[in-house]
Design a protein around this motif. Sequence first.
Motif, short mmCIF file in Angstrom:
data_model
loop_
_atom_site.label_atom_id
_atom_site.label_comp_id
_atom_site.label_asym_id
_atom_site.label_seq_id
_atom_site.Cartn_x
_atom_site.Cartn_y
_atom_site.Cartn_z
N ALA A 44 0.83 -1.20 0.00
CA ALA A 44 0.00 0.00 0.00
C ALA A 44 0.87 1.25 0.00
CB ALA A 44 -0.94 -0.02 1.20
N MET A 45 1.97 1.21 0.75
CA MET A 45 2.86 2.37 0.82
C MET A 45 3.53 2.64 -0.54
SD MET A 45 6.30 2.95 3.06
CE MET A 45 7.20 1.81 2.02
N ILE A 46 4.05 1.60 -1.20
CA ILE A 46 4.78 1.85 -2.44
C ILE A 46 3.86 2.16 -3.61
CG2 ILE A 46 6.81 0.54 -1.75
CD1 ILE A 46 5.90 -1.75 -3.53
N THR A 47 2.59 1.71 -3.56
CA THR A 47 1.67 2.01 -4.65
C THR A 47 0.84 3.26 -4.40
OG1 THR A 47 -0.11 0.66 -3.71
CG2 THR A 47 1.42 -0.43 -5.26
N GLY A 48 0.72 3.63 -3.11
CA GLY A 48 -0.14 4.77 -2.77
C GLY A 48 -1.61 4.39 -2.73
N ASP A 49 -1.91 3.09 -2.86
CA ASP A 49 -3.29 2.62 -2.82
C ASP A 49 -3.73 2.41 -1.38
OD1 ASP A 49 -3.53 2.54 -5.60
OD2 ASP A 49 -2.87 0.46 -5.72
N THR A 50 -5.03 2.37 -1.16
CA THR A 50 -5.54 2.02 0.15
C THR A 50 -5.31 0.52 0.38
OG1 THR A 50 -7.73 1.43 -0.67
CG2 THR A 50 -7.39 3.75 -0.03
N LYS A 51 -5.46 0.09 1.62
CA LYS A 51 -5.33 -1.33 1.90
C LYS A 51 -6.40 -2.13 1.17
CE LYS A 51 -3.09 -1.01 6.40
NZ LYS A 51 -3.22 -1.32 7.83
N THR A 52 -7.61 -1.59 1.12
CA THR A 52 -8.70 -2.28 0.41
C THR A 52 -8.37 -2.44 -1.06
OG1 THR A 52 -10.39 -1.53 1.96
CG2 THR A 52 -11.14 -2.13 -0.24
N ASP A 53 -7.92 -1.36 -1.71
CA ASP A 53 -7.56 -1.44 -3.13
C ASP A 53 -6.39 -2.41 -3.34
OD1 ASP A 53 -9.55 0.30 -3.90
OD2 ASP A 53 -8.24 2.05 -3.93
N THR A 54 -5.43 -2.40 -2.42
CA THR A 54 -4.28 -3.29 -2.51
C THR A 54 -4.72 -4.75 -2.41
OG1 THR A 54 -2.84 -1.59 -1.58
CG2 THR A 54 -2.02 -3.86 -1.50
N ILE A 55 -5.58 -5.06 -1.47
CA ILE A 55 -6.09 -6.43 -1.32
C ILE A 55 -6.89 -6.84 -2.54
CG2 ILE A 55 -7.69 -7.88 -0.01
CD1 ILE A 55 -6.75 -6.25 2.50
N ASN A 56 -7.76 -5.96 -3.04
CA ASN A 56 -8.54 -6.28 -4.24
C ASN A 56 -7.64 -6.59 -5.42
OD1 ASN A 56 -11.36 -6.14 -3.51
ND2 ASN A 56 -11.09 -3.94 -3.23
N ARG A 57 -6.64 -5.75 -5.63
CA ARG A 57 -5.71 -5.96 -6.74
C ARG A 57 -4.92 -7.25 -6.57
NH1 ARG A 57 -3.65 -0.36 -8.98
NH2 ARG A 57 -5.79 -0.03 -8.41
N ALA A 58 -4.46 -7.50 -5.34
CA ALA A 58 -3.68 -8.71 -5.07
C ALA A 58 -4.49 -9.98 -5.35
CB ALA A 58 -3.19 -8.70 -3.62
N LEU A 59 -5.76 -9.98 -4.97
CA LEU A 59 -6.59 -11.15 -5.23
C LEU A 59 -6.81 -11.36 -6.72
CD1 LEU A 59 -9.18 -10.75 -2.35
CD2 LEU A 59 -7.42 -12.52 -2.57
N GLN A 60 -6.96 -10.29 -7.47
CA GLN A 60 -7.13 -10.41 -8.92
C GLN A 60 -5.85 -10.96 -9.56
OE1 GLN A 60 -8.51 -6.58 -10.34
NE2 GLN A 60 -10.02 -6.52 -8.71
N ILE A 61 -4.71 -10.47 -9.11
CA ILE A 61 -3.43 -10.97 -9.64
C ILE A 61 -3.22 -12.43 -9.25
CG2 ILE A 61 -0.91 -10.73 -9.44
CD1 ILE A 61 -1.44 -7.67 -9.19
N TYR A 62 -3.55 -12.79 -8.02
CA TYR A 62 -3.43 -14.18 -7.57
C TYR A 62 -4.27 -15.10 -8.45
CZ TYR A 62 -3.39 -18.14 -4.32
OH TYR A 62 -3.25 -19.37 -3.75
N ALA A 63 -5.51 -14.71 -8.73
CA ALA A 63 -6.38 -15.53 -9.59
C ALA A 63 -5.81 -15.64 -11.01
CB ALA A 63 -7.79 -14.93 -9.62
N MET A 64 -5.27 -14.54 -11.53
CA MET A 64 -4.69 -14.57 -12.87
C MET A 64 -3.49 -15.50 -12.91
SD MET A 64 -2.18 -12.45 -15.16
CE MET A 64 -1.29 -12.14 -13.73
N LEU A 65 -2.61 -15.43 -11.90
CA LEU A 65 -1.43 -16.29 -11.86
C LEU A 65 -1.83 -17.76 -11.69
CD1 LEU A 65 0.94 -14.12 -9.66
CD2 LEU A 65 0.98 -14.39 -12.15
N ALA A 66 -2.85 -18.02 -10.88
CA ALA A 66 -3.34 -19.40 -10.72
C ALA A 66 -3.86 -19.93 -12.05
CB ALA A 66 -4.42 -19.45 -9.65
N ASP A 67 -4.56 -19.10 -12.82
CA ASP A 67 -5.05 -19.50 -14.14
C ASP A 67 -3.88 -19.82 -15.08
OD1 ASP A 67 -7.75 -19.32 -13.57
OD2 ASP A 67 -7.96 -17.29 -14.40
#
Length: 102
Positions: A44-67
């Motif tokens: 969150a610190m290095i992107t400037g995103d909120t924790k919520t936005d960071t978690i949302n993005r991380a879950l989307q990336i995790y799903a993409m990598l799993a695919d």
Amino acid sequence: MPATEGEAMAGGAKSDGRARSGGRFERVTVNLAPRSSAALEHAAMITGDTKTDTINRALQIYAMLADVVDNGGAVLVRYTPDGELERQRLFPERFDRVTTRG
């Protein structure tokens, strides 16, 4: 006080807010290990995103990598501009059912 977009949401019930994708927000409770909590703070610190936005993005990336892995692909990372590509084994439990292409 109801959570708004960009604020962390906890609990288990759905909120009345709308997600950016047009869907409904879903409230969840997450217990983070200390290492994961530190990673969330750092991301969150290095992107400037909120924790919520960071978690949302991380879950989307995790799903993409799993695919990618589920479809026989690999995740490669180059840590420096002139460094070698390194294969990341993010989902070791999946490698038994995935054919590695070399």
